[in-house]
Write an enzyme that holds these catalytic residues in place. Structure first.
Site, PDB file in Angstrom:
ATOM      1  N   ASP A  24      -7.979  87.987 -12.135  1.00  0.00           N
ATOM      2  CA  ASP A  24      -8.329  86.609 -11.806  1.00  0.00           C
ATOM      3  C   ASP A  24      -7.745  85.599 -12.798  1.00  0.00           C
ATOM      4  OD1 ASP A  24      -9.893  87.367 -13.918  1.00  0.00           O
ATOM      5  OD2 ASP A  24     -11.798  86.684 -13.062  1.00  0.00           O
ATOM      6  N   GLU A  25      -6.918  86.074 -13.736  1.00  0.00           N
ATOM      7  CA  GLU A  25      -6.274  85.143 -14.666  1.00  0.00           C
ATOM      8  C   GLU A  25      -4.758  85.180 -14.478  1.00  0.00           C
ATOM      9  OE1 GLU A  25      -8.021  84.608 -18.594  1.00  0.00           O
ATOM     10  OE2 GLU A  25      -9.634  85.990 -18.028  1.00  0.00           O
ATOM     11  N   MET A  26      -4.021  85.907 -15.318  1.00  0.00           N
ATOM     12  CA  MET A  26      -2.563  85.926 -15.167  1.00  0.00           C
ATOM     13  C   MET A  26      -2.091  87.044 -14.235  1.00  0.00           C
ATOM     14  SD  MET A  26      -1.778  84.903 -19.135  1.00  0.00           S
ATOM     15  CE  MET A  26      -0.032  84.509 -19.051  1.00  0.00           C
TER      16      MET A  26
END
Length: 353
Positions: A150-152
């Site tokens: 859910d980030e990079m």
């Protein structure tokens, strides 16, 4: 602060013990001794919050200029994200105090995340990282946002593959690590961690006062420091020169599904439920948002929360107790917090290979 007996009582005591004309001298000596003791107490408090003279780096990942240069390039390089459009600096923006100014972070695909982006200043002295402390080193932490879906949303294998495809990175890695096959996941995180350890708050007015410059902060801020370390109890958790104990506490915020540190404890252990890491107060943003999830939008709301003592539940920190604070005391405390802000250091963006 030590209690001081009323002057008439002191004089009467001195006359009984010492007698006659010598009584006034004795009382004067007692007052001087009390003042000296108070100054010693203040000096000891200042020493507790005095900034260190050097930045620590682990023996396993020593500081070198080449490693810092590589880590800086990686920190600002969006190729470390799956979309190719998000870098570490996207959320940890130097122009925004190494955070993003948002109530909550925005992740891969512009999906809102449940927590606020913490600044990356002064992490060289840290012992636990992330709001819930799941990383025990900066090297371990550096990998987490890169590989988080859910980030990079990358894998370290893909990161390494992309970096190897960029000719300009090979000499940077070789200069930093000097091995035949320098581009690897371990070197990526080591370089990122080394660069982040160089991000240190500048000298603030409070620092100059702590070193003896009485004119560095105003009388209101000095009263605020007395409140911070005394009646308000802030220093119980916001301790050391970074104004954090690097520990985890449930401060009674409105709870949701995020258990914080409690996520890693057995269900029967309630002490760490809703406990999050104490944030540093250095370079505190005066306009919010605040707390791990940005739920308090102003400093006034933060003060109100602590004055009320937070929501009562079994995991609530024993330090969280209601207390009274006058309007003047509130202003004094804010004046003190403002003295922890330093002029932001200029940073030159790297030339990406």
């Amino acid at each position: 602060m030590r209690a001081i007996l009323p002057i008439p009582v002191l004089i009467a005591w001195a006359m009984v013990v010492c007698g006659g004309a010598y009584a006034v001298t004795t009382c004067s000596g007692a007052a001087t001794a009390t003042a000296d003791a108070s100054q010693q107490d203040l000096a000891a408090l200042k020493a507790r919050f005095r900034r260190p003279e050097s930045v620590p780096h682990p023996k396993a990942n020593p500081l070198t200029p080449e490693k810092v240069a590589l880590g800086k390039a990686l920190f600002f390089d969006p190729r470390l994200s799956r979309s190719g459009s998000v870098s570490c600096a996207t959320c940890h923006n130097p122009s925004l105090g190494w955070s993003d100014g948002l109530t909550r972070a925005v992740g891969f695909g512009m999906v809102p995340l449940p927590r606020r982006t913490p600044p990356v200043l002064n992490l060289a002295w840290g012992t636990a990282f992330q709001w819930d402390g799941r990383a025990d080193s900066l090297e371990a932490q550096a990998r987490m946002p890169i590989t988080a879906p859910d980030e990079m949303n990358m894998s370290m294998d893909l990161v390494v593959e992309r970096l190897k495809a960029v000719p300009g990175y090979a000499p940077l890695f070789r200069n930093a690590f000097g091995s035949e096959e320098p581009i690897g996941a371990r070197h990526v995180t080591a370089a990122l961690a080394t660069f982040q350890r160089t991000l240190v708050s500048g000298e603030a007015p409070f620092d100059r006062w702590a070193l003896g410059d009485e004119s560095a902060i105003g009388a209101d801020a000095k009263r605020g420091f007395a409140l911070f370390t005394g009646k308000a109890g802030c220093a119980a958790c916001h301790s050391t020169w970074r104004f954090t104990d690097d520990s985890f506490h449930d401060i009674g915020l409105k709870a949701g599904n995020d258990l914080g540190r409690g996520k890693f404890a057995p269900p029967s252990v309630t002490a760490m439920r809703y406990a999050f890491k104490t944030p540093s107060l250095r370079d505190l943003r005066m306009e919010g948002p605040y707390m791990h999830d940005g739920q308090l939008g102003s400093l006034e709301a933060v003060l109100d929360h602590y004055i009320k003592g937070g929501e009562k539940r079994p995991s609530l920190s024993f330090e969280m107790k209601p207390f009274e604070m006058s309007e003047r005391e509130r202003r004094d405390l804010v004046a003190f917090l403002e003295t922890l802000k330093a002029e932001p250091a200029a940073i030159t963006l790297p030339q990406l290979p």
